[in-house]
Design an enzyme around this catalytic site. Structure first.
Site, PDB file in Angstrom:
ATOM      1  N   ASP A   1       6.963 -23.463  -5.477  1.00  0.00           N
ATOM      2  CA  ASP A   1       8.190 -23.378  -6.257  1.00  0.00           C
ATOM      3  C   ASP A   1       8.909 -24.720  -6.286  1.00  0.00           C
ATOM      4  O   ASP A   1       8.620 -25.627  -5.501  1.00  0.00           O
ATOM      5  CB  ASP A   1       9.112 -22.307  -5.698  1.00  0.00           C
TER       6      ASP A   1
ATOM      7  N   GLU B   1       9.892 -21.381  -1.195  1.00  0.00           N
ATOM      8  CA  GLU B   1      10.335 -22.177  -0.044  1.00  0.00           C
ATOM      9  C   GLU B   1      11.789 -22.601  -0.192  1.00  0.00           C
ATOM     10  O   GLU B   1      12.540 -22.632   0.779  1.00  0.00           O
ATOM     11  CB  GLU B   1       9.440 -23.418   0.090  1.00  0.00           C
TER      12      GLU B   1
END
Length: 483
Positions: free
Chosen positions: A77, A144
């Protein structure tokens, strides 16, 4: 330098592919599908767990079957932030990149090199047929940036490797061997808006153009925080005159130093010129205070339409809390190996006012878990004293402690020295790395975090130093040969 000159080509080609795939935190489905298809096309074993993490395994090259397995890890991400006047749909549009000297940048948005460039290196390794290595596992974790969700839900036993190379650091030449743990605190003030009394004048003030940056890695660099600056001005003015707060909006992400923001407030009609003069003086003083780190601050103040206001006492409490709540480094520590490092900090990350509530989010970090608890309670106490109706905390994530006998660090240090003729700097990072969560489930896992040089991470000024990518690529491939 142009895009066709980027080296290593196979890494930048994969990075270009990744930046065509929308992958905001918590919306990584298209990236997951891409990774699954990538593995299928190359007949590689791929596992997608319930959390959305993707693990791709590749066997050893000929003659290296007896080497210990190593895990290479990045998160899929990216932080999605943009300039206030730039238009993009992060759920559907690609990231547009361009070369600026030795740096790769994005047009008006975050670049996604955190951690897309790490993913690109993993894909390049999995795709290569000319790089010798033992058994490798490439782990791509989910979400994350906003909750470490993927790493937090990684099951024990999924990884077979004995060592893990995290590719999520931002300074070439620095070997990260520990990280801070963290939590976020959100305070909510509930209210019923009121009509403003007669005789008041409405004003709107805003700040933009601050440097911003990562709320962990950049917290010690004396960068201005738009929320703290605007609250500071409001606090000064409410000491002089009755002031009614209507709107306070700034910051977007818990892990970014807020770069811009705006306030709408009302003051007695006969005080409006005093406020304008005070604003000009305040702007000048702040520019001098932050003249090194904030060369591009933009200030604006104007009259605006009247609107319902937050009740006077609640608005005053919000302003006082924002003035008082700690922001920045709380304490540092001297380590015999790592030197002087930031131990504990807090970042006033975002504030949003709605029709009937105001929510303030702050993020706390520390490499010492007991002091993380102390920092969380310090922030909480301010909001309790100011009468917040609700205070909540995220689950948080643990710190990662340095391993004194790391074989991976020893080999990587020797490889770096042989390649570049100098020793790397071994350091701890004041940011959350997924290594802390991996260590909980795999306590004997030998870990190291490295990465190419980036600047302006988590902001539209994010940029990737192109030559450093090649150095990290050389280092990773050499480690795989030597481990």
């Amino acid at each position: 330098m142009t895009k066709k000159d980027l080296n290593p080509k196979r890494v930048f080609d994969f990075f270009s592919e990744i930046n065509k795939i929308p992958r905001p935190s918590k919306h990584e489905e298209k990236m997951i599908s891409y990774l699954q298809e990538f593995a299928k096309e190359r007949n590689l074993e791929a596992i997608t767990d319930d959390a959305g993490n993707v693990l791709i395994r590749k066997g050893a090259t000929e003659g290296m079957e007896g080497r210990p397995a190593i895990v290479l890890q990045s998160h899929m991400d990216m932080v999605c932030d943009k300039l206030v006047d730039h238009t993009i749909d992060f759920l559907n549009d690609p990231i547009e990149t361009y070369v600026d000297g030795e740096w790769l940048r994005a047009r008006g948005t975050t670049l996604g090199a955190d951690d897309g460039i790490g993913c690109a290196m993993q894909l390049a390794l999995l795709d290569a047929t000319d790089i010798p290595h033992g058994p490798i596992e490439c782990l791509f974790t989910r979400d994350e940036e906003t909750g470490l969700t993927g790493a937090n839900n990684l099951k024990a036993g999924m990884l077979k490797g004995e060592m893990l190379l995290n590719l999520d650091s931002e300074d070439e030449g620095l070997f990260y061997v520990s990280c801070a743990g963290g939590k976020t605190t959100t305070a909510t003030y509930n209210f019923t808006r009121e009509q403003c009394p007669s005789g008041y004048f409405f004003m709107k003030a805003s700040i933009k153009g601050l440097t911003g940056g990562h709320s962990g890695d950049d917290i010690n660099k004396k960068r201005a925080n738009s929320i703290k600056l605007l609250a500071r001005f409001l606090y000064l003015e409410q000491q002089k005159m009755p002031l009614l707060l209507a709107q306070f909006n700034a910051g977007k992400l818990h892990n970014a130093i807020p770069r811009d923001g705006s306030i709408t407030f009302a003051v007695p009609f006969d005080a409006k010129e005093t406020v304008r003069v005070d604003w000009n003086i305040f702007c000048s003083e702040v520019e001098e205070e932050f003249h090194v780190t904030e060369p591009s601050i933009e200030w604006h103040m104007e009259s605006t339409e009247a609107e319902p206001v937050i009740p006077a006492q609640t608005g005053k409490s919000i302003i006082m809390a924002l003035q008082a709540v700690h922001n920045g480094v709380f304490c540092t520590v001297q380590d015999t190996i790592l030197g002087d490092i930031t131990e504990t900090s807090s970042n006033t990350a975002s504030i949003a006012t709605g029709d009937d509530c105001c929510a303030i989010t702050c993020s706390q970090r520390s490499s010492v878990m007991s002091n993380l608890t102390n920092m969380v309670n310090t922030v909480k106490a301010v909001f309790e004293l100011s009468g917040a109706n609700d205070i909540t905390h995220s689950d948080g994530y643990p710190a990662w402690k340095m391993r004194a006998d790391s074989h991976l660090r020893t080999v990587a240090t020797q490889c770096y020295s042989n390649l570049f003729g100098k020793e790397p700097t071994v350091i701890g990072i004041h940011a959350g790395l997924e290594c802390g969560l991996f260590a909980e489930r795999y306590p004997v896992l030998d870990m190291l975090s490295i990465g190419p040089t980036m600047r302006g991470v988590h902001s539209p000024d994010e940029r990737l130093h192109i030559p450093s990518v090649n150095k990290i690529w050389m280092l990773v491939t050499e480690i795989l040969k030597k481990i």
